[in-house]
Design a protein around this motif. Structure first.
Motif, PDB file in Angstrom:
ATOM      1  N   ILE A 191       0.836  -1.201   0.000  1.00 22.59           N
ATOM      2  CA  ILE A 191       0.000   0.000   0.000  1.00 22.59           C
ATOM      3  C   ILE A 191       0.872   1.252   0.000  1.00 22.59           C
ATOM      4  O   ILE A 191       1.995   1.253   0.490  1.00 22.59           O
ATOM      5  CB  ILE A 191      -0.944   0.049   1.220  1.00 22.59           C
ATOM      6  CG1 ILE A 191      -0.148   0.119   2.525  1.00 22.59           C
ATOM      7  CG2 ILE A 191      -1.887  -1.144   1.216  1.00 22.59           C
ATOM      8  CD1 ILE A 191      -1.010   0.340   3.760  1.00 22.59           C
ATOM      9  N   THR A 192       0.357   2.293  -0.609  1.00 25.01           N
ATOM     10  CA  THR A 192       0.919   3.629  -0.456  1.00 25.01           C
ATOM     11  C   THR A 192       0.008   4.365   0.512  1.00 25.01           C
ATOM     12  O   THR A 192      -1.179   4.548   0.238  1.00 25.01           O
ATOM     13  CB  THR A 192       0.978   4.369  -1.798  1.00 25.01           C
ATOM     14  OG1 THR A 192       1.784   3.608  -2.716  1.00 25.01           O
ATOM     15  CG2 THR A 192       1.606   5.749  -1.611  1.00 25.01           C
TER      16      THR A 192
ATOM     17  N   LEU B 181      -3.218   0.607  -3.663  1.00 27.14           N
ATOM     18  CA  LEU B 181      -3.193  -0.732  -3.083  1.00 27.14           C
ATOM     19  C   LEU B 181      -2.880  -1.744  -4.169  1.00 27.14           C
ATOM     20  O   LEU B 181      -3.500  -1.741  -5.236  1.00 27.14           O
ATOM     21  CB  LEU B 181      -4.546  -1.029  -2.436  1.00 27.14           C
ATOM     22  CG  LEU B 181      -4.736  -2.332  -1.669  1.00 27.14           C
ATOM     23  CD1 LEU B 181      -5.785  -2.154  -0.586  1.00 27.14           C
ATOM     24  CD2 LEU B 181      -5.171  -3.454  -2.627  1.00 27.14           C
ATOM     25  N   SER B 182      -1.917  -2.625  -3.898  1.00 31.33           N
ATOM     26  CA  SER B 182      -1.554  -3.660  -4.867  1.00 31.33           C
ATOM     27  C   SER B 182      -1.630  -5.026  -4.196  1.00 31.33           C
ATOM     28  O   SER B 182      -0.887  -5.299  -3.242  1.00 31.33           O
ATOM     29  CB  SER B 182      -0.129  -3.437  -5.395  1.00 31.33           C
ATOM     30  OG  SER B 182      -0.032  -2.193  -6.042  1.00 31.33           O
ATOM     31  N   PRO B 183      -2.532  -5.893  -4.664  1.00 26.98           N
ATOM     32  CA  PRO B 183      -2.637  -7.230  -4.060  1.00 26.98           C
ATOM     33  C   PRO B 183      -1.478  -8.118  -4.481  1.00 26.98           C
ATOM     34  O   PRO B 183      -0.783  -7.851  -5.474  1.00 26.98           O
ATOM     35  CB  PRO B 183      -3.966  -7.749  -4.610  1.00 26.98           C
ATOM     36  CG  PRO B 183      -4.152  -7.025  -5.902  1.00 26.98           C
ATOM     37  CD  PRO B 183      -3.529  -5.667  -5.712  1.00 26.98           C
ATOM     38  N   SER B 184      -1.261  -9.179  -3.731  1.00 30.70           N
ATOM     39  CA  SER B 184      -0.186 -10.123  -4.007  1.00 30.70           C
ATOM     40  C   SER B 184      -0.696 -11.529  -3.784  1.00 30.70           C
ATOM     41  O   SER B 184      -1.644 -11.749  -3.010  1.00 30.70           O
ATOM     42  CB  SER B 184       1.013  -9.846  -3.096  1.00 30.70           C
ATOM     43  OG  SER B 184       1.930 -10.920  -3.110  1.00 30.70           O
ATOM     44  N   ASN B 185      -0.095 -12.487  -4.455  1.00 26.90           N
ATOM     45  CA  ASN B 185      -0.431 -13.889  -4.220  1.00 26.90           C
ATOM     46  C   ASN B 185       0.477 -14.519  -3.167  1.00 26.90           C
ATOM     47  O   ASN B 185       0.350 -15.708  -2.868  1.00 26.90           O
ATOM     48  CB  ASN B 185      -0.328 -14.687  -5.528  1.00 26.90           C
ATOM     49  CG  ASN B 185      -1.423 -14.312  -6.512  1.00 26.90           C
ATOM     50  OD1 ASN B 185      -2.563 -14.035  -6.123  1.00 26.90           O
ATOM     51  ND2 ASN B 185      -1.096 -14.285  -7.797  1.00 26.90           N
ATOM     52  N   GLU B 186       1.389 -13.718  -2.608  1.00 28.44           N
ATOM     53  CA  GLU B 186       2.341 -14.235  -1.620  1.00 28.44           C
ATOM     54  C   GLU B 186       1.675 -14.321  -0.245  1.00 28.44           C
ATOM     55  O   GLU B 186       1.205 -13.334   0.296  1.00 28.44           O
ATOM     56  CB  GLU B 186       3.568 -13.331  -1.536  1.00 28.44           C
ATOM     57  CG  GLU B 186       4.635 -13.842  -0.580  1.00 28.44           C
ATOM     58  CD  GLU B 186       5.830 -12.919  -0.480  1.00 28.44           C
ATOM     59  OE1 GLU B 186       6.735 -13.211   0.322  1.00 28.44           O
ATOM     60  OE2 GLU B 186       5.837 -11.895  -1.203  1.00 28.44           O
TER      61      GLU B 186
END
Length: 229
Positions: A153-154, A202-207
């Motif tokens: 997130i920023t 906001l950037s989602p991740s699969n981690e």
């Protein structure tokens, strides 16, 4: 107590226990004889309840057994509807729609006398400020919480400075005026709370994050001095 009410109480007691509970303890809590208890358990099993166990060993209810809504008491219906209405008015649009759908499904299977509880409710949600916008972001946050995956997130701090963080979202708290993400912050190496209206990007991740959310929530409650629910 009617037999129907007793069977419902038996199911609720079994649901509260994750491990087998002795038949003697069940009978004592229900104020019935062991023989009556065994008959009740057999009746529930015939109705589809996945109750494993036997006398002397203990009993446990396996997941998946659903009670018909007709067995809800009036107060239970009021509690469910009040909660669903709060969700429909005080959360984002997607959760709000889910709350309204839940009320409609409950209403569809209730007998007429209980349906009047929904049509003319005696419990109301008071007016409050609706927190606008951010539905897409909230949906992504909820998805990350369910999947236990990281988010980048920023964030605009209280000092009006932009900060890029990688967080492990644990819970989303809804207040009248703000929504707050409870998370572990990799930058600060500590639990932090982020207002969603101050998340600029906001950037989602699969981690997946390395700990289970259940464990992290327990640690967060201990740090914050919050008792377990």
């Amino acid at each position: 107590m009617s037999r129907t009410a007793r069977l419902l109480d038996l199911i609720q007691i079994l649901r509260r226990h994750r491990y087998p509970i002795q038949g003697r303890a069940l009978a004592e809590e229900l104020s019935i004889s062991p023989r009556t208890l065994y008959r009740d358990i057999k009746t529930l099993q015939e109705q589809g309840a996945k109750i494993d166990g036997e006398p002397g060993v203990g009993y446990i209810l396996r997941p998946g057994f659903m009670l018909p809504p007709l067995m809800f008491s009036e107060e239970e219906i009021e509690a469910l509807v009040l909660g669903a209405k709060w969700v429909s008015k005080r959360t984002d649009h997607r959760l709000g729609a889910a709350g309204r759908n839940a009320i409609a499904k409950i209403s569809a299977v209730l007998p007429q006398d209980l349906r009047e509880t929904l049509d003319v409710p005696g419990l109301l949600i008071g007016p409050g400020d609706f927190v606008a916008a951010g539905d897409t972001e909230l949906a992504l946050i909820r998805q990350a919480i369910r999947k236990e995956t990281k988010l980048t997130i920023t964030y605009l701090t209280l000092k009006e400075q932009k900060s890029v963080r990688t967080i492990w979202p644990l819970a989303l708290a809804f207040f009248d005026r703000v929504r707050v993400v409870v998370a572990w912050c990799e930058l600060r190496q500590a639990f932090r709370h982020f207002r969603t209206d101050r998340i600029l990007k906001l950037s989602p991740s699969n981690e997946r994050y390395p700990k289970r959310r259940k464990v992290l929530l327990k640690e967060w409650r201990q740090v914050e001095g919050i008792p377990a629910p």
